[in-house]
Scaffold this active site. Structure first.
Site, PDB file in Angstrom:
ATOM      1  N   LYS A  76      40.328  42.253  40.557  1.00 59.17           N
ATOM      2  CA  LYS A  76      40.991  41.271  41.418  1.00 59.17           C
ATOM      3  C   LYS A  76      41.635  41.918  42.639  1.00 59.17           C
ATOM      4  O   LYS A  76      41.596  41.380  43.738  1.00 59.17           O
ATOM      5  CB  LYS A  76      42.087  40.576  40.613  1.00 59.17           C
ATOM      6  N   ARG A  77      42.194  43.043  42.387  1.00 62.00           N
ATOM      7  CA  ARG A  77      42.871  43.789  43.449  1.00 62.00           C
ATOM      8  C   ARG A  77      41.935  44.065  44.628  1.00 62.00           C
ATOM      9  O   ARG A  77      42.331  44.132  45.779  1.00 62.00           O
ATOM     10  CB  ARG A  77      43.337  45.097  42.811  1.00 62.00           C
TER      11      ARG A  77
END
Ligand code: GLU
Length: 476
Positions: free
Chosen positions: A241-242
């Protein structure tokens, strides 16, 4: 070669459709389309606790948006429980599967002992030949993996892979609650659905030999396999996600076009010379699993942005229109209330990278101004600008043609008549029309705004200047 290729995409609906999954789906789709085969969508929802209807919908929405249409399905594993039981029973009958009553504690202890001895934890076959079933215990069903020999297969991406049977143990195929485990359900399904080519992430590569043994136990030939490498973030760590490993639909919300994302995904781990832009037809024609890179590929947002802008500028308008309209709606704008989308693209296409920016920067062409940017108004909408804007408004009003060239001419005449430079006309005009000082070139801004809105906004700006003047006088 294989005229009746059948591929499938088999996501577990425990989250959204993300970049990795979408790329796998795309490769499956391309293989099916290239050879007039069939592409099946199967929802692997046997993990009832983690599967959600919302995820199923997100997967379906994502694939639909990307244009990855499936020919069969969605088939839900949860509808097929009976079938898994049936096949497990067949294996039990043949002596190739057996009930296992080992307690969790025993398995745990076995594992700890093996680890302590420095050997790979594996089930020891304790229940393989039980003579008598213990009472009152609901067993799991285990597959009897061959003890000797090996499994070998030619992976379409990774090449030949060989694993010794001594490396594998008797895996659970049905849990006590009768639900199948992944490795078992996937074989039963791929067989029933006559899948001829399994394309999936290489995080499954260790499962494949186990699955091949189940095919053998069922006296059937396994399909072909292609394990595609994973996608890494630019920092070399697994995409998360980062890094923006967000759901496919979140890419839409951020203003990306499905054509750009699909083009980007096909190039992630596959190449054809140094070509970057591929139409759908070209992808279908040129894509080949054998040319997929064995090494993981890194996600590169700049490249995606570049492709997005490319498609934004070049797609036929009928393909672009639904996406632009979606963003108009998302930003609460009426697409009918301003210039045509063709005209809009002609002016803004080079200035923005995505559809969110496009619509955001085009708001004043479609909606009333929500006041002026304070700093820009202070600088440009000053009393000295009044007469200039009055002169310009008169000239514009009289123009017979509302075209960039004529508009530019009117601005030039105004500069001359008022004896001012471009900044003294352009600055106030921009703020009057757009509410702030940033806009496309003056002639194109005027052209896109249209006569009616332009004249109304000039009037509005003049009123603002007058009011400000009055205020200043009363204050002094
Ligand atoms: N449900 C599995 C997954 O999402 C599918 C793996 C496969 O394609 O066999 O990883």
């Amino acid at each position: 070669m294989n005229a009746s290729v059948r591929t499938r995409f088999a996501p577990s609906p425990t989250g959204f459709l993300h970049v990795g999954g979408a790329r796998t789906a795309l490769f499956c789709w391309l293989e099916a389309r290239a050879r007039e085969g069939a592409f099946v969508l199967r929802i692997e929802d046997t993990d009832r606790e983690r599967s959600t209807g919302e995820s199923v919908q997100a997967i379906i929405d994502g694939m639909t948006w990307l244009g990855l249409d499936w020919d069969e399905g969605p088939v839900y594993q949860s509808d097929r429980q009976q079938r898994y039981r049936e096949i497990a029973d067949q294996l039990i009958e043949k002596g190739l599967a057996y009930p296992c009553y080992c307690s969790r504690e025993r398995i745990e202890k076995l594992r700890e002992d093996q680890m302590a001895q420095g050997i790979k934890p594996r089930y020891d076959g304790h229940c393989r030949d039980l003579q008598q079933a213990p009472e009152g215990i609901e067993p799991v069903i285990r597959f009897r993996n061959p003890d000797s020999g090996f499994v070998e297969f030619d992976d379409r991406v990774r090449g030949r892979i060989r694993v010794e049977n001594s490396e594998m143990d008797d895996l659970v195929i049905l849990r006590t609650d009768q639900t199948p485990t992944y490795n078992f359900a996937v074989v039963v399904d791929d067989l029933d659905m006559e899948i001829s080519l399994v394309i999936r992430g290489d995080d499954h590569i260790n499962n494949t030999p186990r699955q091949i043994n189940i095919y053998r136990a069922l006296d059937t030939a396994p399909p072909e396999f292609a394990h595609v490498p994973m996608i890494l973030g630019p920092d070399g760590a697994r995409l998360s996600k980062r890094h923006g490993a967000i759901s496919v639909m979140a890419w839409r919300e951020q203003g990306y076009l499905p054509q750009a994302l699909v083009n980007y995904l096909v190039r992630l781990g596959w190449s054809h010379g140094d070509q970057e832009v591929f139409s759908r037809e070209e992808m279908i024609r040129l894509f080949s699993l054998e040319e997929v890179n064995r090494k993981p590929s890194a996600f590169n947002i700049e490249k995606l942005n570049w492709l997005n802008q490319h498609y934004l500028r070049n797609l036929p308008m009928d393909a672009l229109e639904p996406e632009i309209e979606w963003h108009f709606k998302a930003q609460g704008l009426d697409v009918q209330a301003g210039p045509s989308l063709d005209d809009l693209r002609a002016v803004q296409g080079d200035r923005v990278e995505n559809l969110v920016e496009l619509v955001r920067q085009s708001r004043p062409f479609y909606a009333d101004l929500e006041g002026y940017d304070e700093k820009a108004a202070k600088k440009h909408l000053r009393p000295v600008a009044g007469p200039v804007l009055v002169d310009l408004a008169r000239r514009l009003e009289q123009l017979s043609q509302w075209q960039p060239e004529a508009l530019e001419g009117a601005v030039a005449e105004c500069m001359e008549a008022c004896q001012v430079g471009m900044g003294k006309v352009g600055g106030p005009l921009r703020v009057a029309l757009m509410g702030q000082a940033n806009s496309p070139s003056i002639d194109r801004t005027l052209w896109l705004m249209g006569r009616e809105k332009t004249l109304a906004r000039l009037e509005q700006a003049l009123a603002f200047i007058a009011e400000r003047e009055a205020l200043a006088q009363s204050g002094s």
